[in-house]
Design an enzyme around this catalytic site. Structure first.
Site, PDB file in Angstrom:
ATOM      1  N   ARG A  67      12.500  -4.953  -2.494  1.00 39.97           N
ATOM      2  CA  ARG A  67      11.318  -5.553  -2.573  1.00 39.97           C
ATOM      3  C   ARG A  67      11.419  -6.933  -2.497  1.00 39.97           C
ATOM      4  O   ARG A  67      10.309  -7.842  -2.075  1.00 39.97           O
ATOM      5  CB  ARG A  67      11.198  -5.399  -4.056  1.00 39.97           C
ATOM      6  CG  ARG A  67       9.543  -5.714  -4.613  1.00 39.97           C
ATOM      7  CD  ARG A  67       9.421  -5.056  -5.877  1.00 39.97           C
ATOM      8  NE  ARG A  67       8.000  -5.454  -6.481  1.00 39.97           N
ATOM      9  CZ  ARG A  67       7.789  -6.046  -7.572  1.00 39.97           C
ATOM     10  NH1 ARG A  67       8.989  -6.408  -8.120  1.00 39.97           N
ATOM     11  NH2 ARG A  67       6.523  -6.388  -7.979  1.00 39.97           N
ATOM     12  N   HIS A  71       8.623  -9.336  -0.522  1.00 38.16           N
ATOM     13  CA  HIS A  71       7.985 -10.339  -1.336  1.00 38.16           C
ATOM     14  C   HIS A  71       8.062 -11.864  -0.528  1.00 38.16           C
ATOM     15  O   HIS A  71       7.181 -12.618  -0.672  1.00 38.16           O
ATOM     16  CB  HIS A  71       7.938 -10.139  -2.863  1.00 38.16           C
ATOM     17  CG  HIS A  71       7.309  -9.237  -3.596  1.00 38.16           C
ATOM     18  ND1 HIS A  71       7.021  -9.321  -4.851  1.00 38.16           N
ATOM     19  CD2 HIS A  71       7.027  -7.921  -3.125  1.00 38.16           C
ATOM     20  CE1 HIS A  71       6.233  -8.372  -5.028  1.00 38.16           C
ATOM     21  NE2 HIS A  71       6.194  -7.510  -3.913  1.00 38.16           N
ATOM     22  N   HIS A 198       8.195   2.827  -1.558  1.00 37.60           N
ATOM     23  CA  HIS A 198       7.972   3.206  -2.843  1.00 37.60           C
ATOM     24  C   HIS A 198       8.698   4.783  -3.113  1.00 37.60           C
ATOM     25  O   HIS A 198       8.214   5.551  -4.109  1.00 37.60           O
ATOM     26  CB  HIS A 198       6.495   3.420  -3.228  1.00 37.60           C
ATOM     27  CG  HIS A 198       6.070   1.964  -3.480  1.00 37.60           C
ATOM     28  ND1 HIS A 198       4.847   1.509  -3.667  1.00 37.60           N
ATOM     29  CD2 HIS A 198       6.886   0.713  -3.562  1.00 37.60           C
ATOM     30  CE1 HIS A 198       4.698   0.230  -3.983  1.00 37.60           C
ATOM     31  NE2 HIS A 198       5.753  -0.250  -3.933  1.00 37.60           N
TER      32      HIS A 198
END
Length: 334
Positions: A67, A71, A198
């Site tokens: 992640r 990001h 996910h």
């Protein structure tokens, strides 16, 4: 068919040289599969070893490190800007809405950096550490491997305002998600593929509880949530309860990187609105891709490897741009 050229040899030489330059430095990103082959040949092993150590006490760390790379790349490219702390001249992206109290793993990034500095001082950028850490995290969780292109350099600044607007939100509609991916040069296939991250990790109740009670101010739950899954989530996240309680993004194989995420969407068990939108938006081009990946894990893995390379190519700093930070949390000399 071979066509004989009658161009002067000097011009031919220039053309060949230019072609070689293009091959060595493609316009999309001046990154290389063997960038550290001589300067830090053990870099991938160092990264994987540190993450393996972290995994012993933190089963969430691999999803968290993946992640971080995501990001980072969506804000001014894959430049390590997310890692910078607040300073007199920097307003940290860590405090942007998509990151505050949710991004984690910075300590492991620092541990990786320290281990690499001991072996290859001043050589490997923090931006490349995020890319290498993402790949190692997926592999260690049972997912595909890919050749990480390297040569990124680190930014000298951060962009908190950009983080607030550019990073996809768990509340985004499919149209908004598609727009945010397109803004960084990623297409619909990349969107569905990278959403498959996910398949592991956790999300806080605050990121999906509006779906459980008052979806789009309707006073009712999101109709695309399976009734049994809705009951489970309401028990975990009661109305007006703590927004920081964690739920598994994939309720079936919690810490394993596989294609179960897509079967969850087909069963109306996508945790976030941004997940379920991929399958439940009527007439969307994303539905057939979800169906394909649900039925074929190899196809998903192959696509994920390519989409991670595509994402890693978003506007890297290369050459003499930026710097190689000695401490990922601050620019050199500060």
């Amino acid at each position: 068919m071979m066509v004989r050229s009658h161009a002067p040899s000097s011009l031919m030489g220039i053309a060949v040289f230019a072609a070689l330059l293009f091959l060595l430095h493609p316009s999309s990103a001046q990154l290389s599969s063997n960038f550290y082959a001589t300067s830090c040949p053990n870099v991938s092993n160092i990264v994987q070893t540190v993450i393996q150590q972290a995994l012993q006490s933190d089963p969430r760390i691999t999803a968290s490190l993946l992640r971080l790379h995501f990001h980072d790349c969506f804000v001014d490219g894959c430049d390590g800007s997310l890692l910078l702390d607040n300073s007199a001249t920097i307003t940290s992206e860590k405090d942007a809405a998509p990151n505050t109290n949710s991004t984690r793993g910075f300590d492991v990034v620092d541990n990786i950096k320290s281990a690499i500095e001991s072996s290859c001082p001043g050589t490997v950028s923090c931006a490349d550490i995020l890319a290498l850490g993402a790949q190692a995290s997926v592999v260690l969780s049972g997912g595909p491997s890919w050749t990480v292109l390297s040569g990124r350099r680190d930014s000298l600044t951060a962009n908190q305002a950009g983080a607030n607007t550019s990073i996809p939100s768990p509340f985004d509609s499919l149209a908004n998600l598609t727009s945010k991916f397109a803004a960084v040069g990623l297409d619909t296939n990349d969107l569905v593929t990278l959403s498959g991250a996910h398949t592991f990790g956790r999300a806080q109740c605050r990121t999906f509880s509006p779906r459980l009670y008052n979806f789009n101010a309707s006073g009712s739950p999101d109709p695309t949530i399976s009734p049994s899954y809705l009951t489970t989530l309401q028990q975990l996240c009661p109305q007006n309860g703590s927004g920081s309680v964690l739920a598994n993004l994939d309720p079936t194989t919690v810490n394993t990187f596989d294609n179960n995420y897509y079967a969850n969407l087909q069963n109306n068990q996508g945790l976030l609105q941004s997940d379920q939108e991929l399958f439940s938006t009527s007439g969307a081009a994303t539905i057939s891709i979800v169906n394909s990946f649900s039925g074929n894990q190899s196809a998903f893995f192959q696509s994920f490897a390519q989409s991670m390379i595509n994402m890693g190519n978003i506007s890297p700093l290369t050459g003499s741009s930026g710097e190689i930070r000695s401490n990922c949390k601050k620019v050199n000399g500060s």
